[in-house]
Design a protein around this motif. Structure first.
Motif, PDB file in Angstrom:
ATOM      1  N   LEU A  56       1.068   9.409 -34.605  1.00  0.00           N
ATOM      2  CA  LEU A  56       0.066  10.457 -34.841  1.00  0.00           C
ATOM      3  C   LEU A  56      -0.403  10.994 -33.485  1.00  0.00           C
ATOM      4  O   LEU A  56      -0.218  10.300 -32.494  1.00  0.00           O
ATOM      5  CB  LEU A  56      -1.164   9.850 -35.554  1.00  0.00           C
ATOM      6  N   PRO A  57      -1.056  12.114 -33.398  1.00  0.00           N
ATOM      7  CA  PRO A  57      -1.163  13.172 -34.405  1.00  0.00           C
ATOM      8  C   PRO A  57       0.049  14.114 -34.383  1.00  0.00           C
ATOM      9  O   PRO A  57       0.188  14.929 -35.271  1.00  0.00           O
ATOM     10  CB  PRO A  57      -2.434  13.913 -33.973  1.00  0.00           C
ATOM     11  N   GLY A  58       0.922  13.981 -33.358  1.00  0.00           N
ATOM     12  CA  GLY A  58       2.172  14.743 -33.355  1.00  0.00           C
ATOM     13  C   GLY A  58       3.258  13.940 -34.056  1.00  0.00           C
ATOM     14  O   GLY A  58       2.974  12.888 -34.635  1.00  0.00           O
ATOM     15  N   MET A 113      -3.403  18.706 -44.329  1.00  0.00           N
ATOM     16  CA  MET A 113      -3.808  18.076 -43.057  1.00  0.00           C
ATOM     17  C   MET A 113      -3.451  18.950 -41.850  1.00  0.00           C
ATOM     18  O   MET A 113      -3.779  18.614 -40.716  1.00  0.00           O
ATOM     19  CB  MET A 113      -3.145  16.707 -42.898  1.00  0.00           C
ATOM     20  N   LEU A 114      -2.766  20.059 -42.090  1.00  0.00           N
ATOM     21  CA  LEU A 114      -2.387  20.952 -40.987  1.00  0.00           C
ATOM     22  C   LEU A 114      -3.598  21.719 -40.455  1.00  0.00           C
ATOM     23  O   LEU A 114      -4.626  21.829 -41.129  1.00  0.00           O
ATOM     24  CB  LEU A 114      -1.351  21.970 -41.481  1.00  0.00           C
ATOM     25  N   ARG A 144       5.568  22.802 -38.509  1.00  0.00           N
ATOM     26  CA  ARG A 144       4.458  22.249 -37.727  1.00  0.00           C
ATOM     27  C   ARG A 144       4.372  20.732 -37.925  1.00  0.00           C
ATOM     28  O   ARG A 144       4.557  20.235 -39.026  1.00  0.00           O
ATOM     29  CB  ARG A 144       3.140  22.916 -38.132  1.00  0.00           C
ATOM     30  N   GLY A 145       4.093  20.036 -36.827  1.00  0.00           N
ATOM     31  CA  GLY A 145       4.109  18.578 -36.914  1.00  0.00           C
ATOM     32  C   GLY A 145       2.882  17.900 -36.345  1.00  0.00           C
ATOM     33  O   GLY A 145       2.924  16.715 -36.028  1.00  0.00           O
ATOM     34  N   VAL A 146       1.777  18.669 -36.214  1.00  0.00           N
ATOM     35  CA  VAL A 146       0.569  18.085 -35.606  1.00  0.00           C
ATOM     36  C   VAL A 146      -0.569  18.062 -36.630  1.00  0.00           C
ATOM     37  O   VAL A 146      -0.851  19.064 -37.287  1.00  0.00           O
ATOM     38  CB  VAL A 146       0.143  18.887 -34.349  1.00  0.00           C
ATOM     39  N   VAL A 147      -1.204  16.925 -36.751  1.00  0.00           N
ATOM     40  CA  VAL A 147      -2.348  16.766 -37.654  1.00  0.00           C
ATOM     41  C   VAL A 147      -3.554  17.472 -37.037  1.00  0.00           C
ATOM     42  O   VAL A 147      -3.810  17.324 -35.834  1.00  0.00           O
ATOM     43  CB  VAL A 147      -2.669  15.259 -37.843  1.00  0.00           C
ATOM     44  N   CYS A 148      -4.279  18.242 -37.836  1.00  0.00           N
ATOM     45  CA  CYS A 148      -5.497  18.896 -37.346  1.00  0.00           C
ATOM     46  C   CYS A 148      -6.504  17.819 -36.940  1.00  0.00           C
ATOM     47  O   CYS A 148      -6.770  16.888 -37.703  1.00  0.00           O
ATOM     48  CB  CYS A 148      -6.099  19.807 -38.414  1.00  0.00           C
ATOM     49  N   ALA A 149      -7.059  17.964 -35.728  1.00  0.00           N
ATOM     50  CA  ALA A 149      -7.946  16.924 -35.198  1.00  0.00           C
ATOM     51  C   ALA A 149      -9.392  17.117 -35.626  1.00  0.00           C
ATOM     52  O   ALA A 149     -10.217  16.223 -35.414  1.00  0.00           O
ATOM     53  CB  ALA A 149      -7.853  16.897 -33.670  1.00  0.00           C
ATOM     54  N   THR A 150      -9.710  18.262 -36.196  1.00  0.00           N
ATOM     55  CA  THR A 150     -11.129  18.529 -36.473  1.00  0.00           C
ATOM     56  C   THR A 150     -11.468  18.557 -37.959  1.00  0.00           C
ATOM     57  O   THR A 150     -12.602  18.858 -38.327  1.00  0.00           O
ATOM     58  CB  THR A 150     -11.563  19.869 -35.825  1.00  0.00           C
ATOM     59  N   LYS A 151     -10.507  18.255 -38.828  1.00  0.00           N
ATOM     60  CA  LYS A 151     -10.812  18.188 -40.269  1.00  0.00           C
ATOM     61  C   LYS A 151     -11.292  16.791 -40.619  1.00  0.00           C
ATOM     62  O   LYS A 151     -10.519  15.839 -40.515  1.00  0.00           O
ATOM     63  CB  LYS A 151      -9.552  18.487 -41.090  1.00  0.00           C
ATOM     64  N   GLN A 205      -0.465  24.182 -31.362  1.00  0.00           N
ATOM     65  CA  GLN A 205      -0.932  24.221 -32.754  1.00  0.00           C
ATOM     66  C   GLN A 205      -2.451  24.054 -32.805  1.00  0.00           C
ATOM     67  O   GLN A 205      -3.134  24.727 -33.588  1.00  0.00           O
ATOM     68  CB  GLN A 205      -0.211  23.149 -33.585  1.00  0.00           C
ATOM     69  N   TRP A 206      -2.981  23.174 -31.972  1.00  0.00           N
ATOM     70  CA  TRP A 206      -4.445  23.022 -31.910  1.00  0.00           C
ATOM     71  C   TRP A 206      -5.097  24.287 -31.342  1.00  0.00           C
ATOM     72  O   TRP A 206      -6.167  24.694 -31.760  1.00  0.00           O
ATOM     73  CB  TRP A 206      -4.816  21.803 -31.058  1.00  0.00           C
TER      74      TRP A 206
END
Ligand SMILES: [Zn+2]
Length: 448
Positions: A259-261, A273-274, A291-298, A332-333
């Motif tokens: 995670l997160p990538g 989760m995107l 896209r392969g990165v989890v959104c860090a602010t959700k 992505q972020w």
């Protein structure tokens, strides 16, 4: 992109030939022991040879040894023709002394790990058909005295089953092979863009759907598997079996959920989760959001991740839990209104600051389950990573050293020395992005 199939970090001095002896055949033990003195009093294993052990905690090693050498158990040592395992708490846990005489082979160890290492040294003193578990008897153990303890506490092997799935039986065979070399950690790369390989009971689609790519899977085909649906996963029962099998062999299994990538498999199952923007750049086939990165602010992402991680934590007794952190596509972020606002509000332009926040949140989740995070070297670039974390350096030897100099406990596994899926010469096919190198280069690495 790093496409590692297997990487190995041998954190100790590696094979060297033992000194030549006038009296006997040369003994070569891998890794080279601290001291080895040969003599001419060899021991002969016969069908009547007894195995003696007075330490109950070594019972799994007794059973293991008897799988390889069909010995008779004895309550106490007979006058001669026996192999004895015992403990001496003045030695370090993984330290052992092995003495061969005409009457006996004695392995005295500080703890379980030392006794296991001593048994491996005994195997190496025997004809190589010991590994078939059908060794011809009588068999000679070369006369010698060995004193040995590992130079490094973490001697690891990393196995990537995300890109190439490996059936349980093959994982067990790898554990056998690394145990023969006294490697004591298996870093198990269980998920990546190309597959999710661990059953999650609260979220069954992760493995049942996300364990496969190509065909009708929401995961795109990759890595040579273009015309088939490819994959597989481990049930929780299989994982428990693998962990227990490794523990008998003095190997601690450290899981990795990257995670997160490197999170395409997770994100194809849970696109919510995107990051919060529409991706107008779909895969060339128009079918896949790459896209392969989890959104860090959700916030909801952290709740979902806790549900997943809690199940994985329960499967692995190790205090270490690898959470990835490598090659996060920061663009992505930056395109995400929420993630970019988080950075802007704090005056940051470097996405690694957001990665620090993400890793800190995951670290707090893991702490609830008694785990300490391990991360890839990129996660140490933002300056906010806890010094408790174990950092795995893959990028280069130089980067490993830089991370270590920042004060992190660092596992050295630089690609240009230890990624064994790289081609070994220019005359072979295979990946070359980490360099083409052979075992001479691997052995040349000086950890100290
Ligand atoms: Zn976001």
């Amino acid at each position: 992109m790093k496409r590692l199939l297997l990487a190995m970090a041998i954190i100790f001095a590696v094979a060297c030939s033992a000194p030549k002896s006038e009296v006997a055949a040369e003994v070569a033990i891998i890794p080279q022991p601290l001291s080895l003195v040969q003599h001419d009093k060899s021991f002969t294993i016969t069908p009547a040879t007894a195995l003696v052990c007075d330490a109950a905690e070594l019972a799994p090693i007794v059973a293991y040894t008897k799988e390889y050498l069909a010995l008779q158990s004895a309550e106490s040592a007979p006058e001669s023709n026996y192999i004895a395992l015992s403990l001496d708490n003045s030695l370090a846990e993984e330290e052992y002394h092995l003495s061969v005489s005409a009457e006996s082979v004695k392995i005295v160890a500080g703890g379980y790990g030392g006794a296991f290492n001593g048994v491996q040294t005994l195997f190496q003193l025997l004809p190589s058909d010991v590994y078939t578990k059908q060794m011809q008897l009588p068999a000679t153990v070369q006369g010698c005295e060995v004193q040995d303890r590992p130079k490094f506490a973490y001697r690891g092997f990393m196995l990537d089953v995300a890109r190439t799935f490996m059936e349980k039986e093959n994982v067990l065979r790898y554990i056998d092979y690394i145990a023969y070399h006294k490697i004591n950690k298996l870093h198990w790369h269980l998920v990546d863009n190309q597959g999710w390989r661990v059953e999650i009971k609260s979220h069954p689609d992760l493995a049942k759907v996300g364990g496969f790519r190509g065909g009708d899977s929401p995961l795109r085909a990759a890595l040579g598997k273009w015309n088939e649906k490819y994959g597989g996963y481990y049930t929780q029962e299989e994982i428990k079996e693998i962990v227990a099998y490794a523990a008998v062999r003095n190997i601690e299994v450290i899981p990795e959920i990257d995670l997160p990538g490197h999170s395409e498999a997770l994100l194809r199952i849970y696109p919510q989760m995107l990051c919060n923007y529409t991706n107008d750049k779909l895969d060339v086939n128009g079918n896949y959001d790459g896209r392969g990165v989890v959104c860090a602010t959700k916030e909801s992402n952290y709740r979902l991740l806790e549900e997943i991680l809690a199940e994985v934590c329960a499967l692995f007794p190790s205090e270490h839990f690898h959470i990835g952190g490598d090659e996060v596509n920061m663009s992505q972020w930056k395109k995400c209104p929420d993630c970019s606002a988080w950075l802007r509000k704090r005056g940051y332009t470097d996405g690694h600051k957001l990665e620090d926040m993400f890793v800190g949140r995951i670290q707090a989740i893991l702490a609830k389950y008694g785990k300490v995070p391990s991360v890839w070297n990129e996660a140490a670039f933002g300056g906010g990573l806890s010094k408790k974390a174990l950092v795995h350096g893959w990028k280069s030897a130089k980067v490993c050293k830089e991370v270590m100099m920042k004060g992190y406990r660092t596992i050295f596994m630089p690609q240009e020395f230890f990624y064994f899926d790289m081609r070994q010469s220019d005359h072979e096919t295979g990946p070359v992005w980490g360099g083409a190198f052979d075992l001479r280069k691997t052995y040349s690495f000086d950890f100290v």
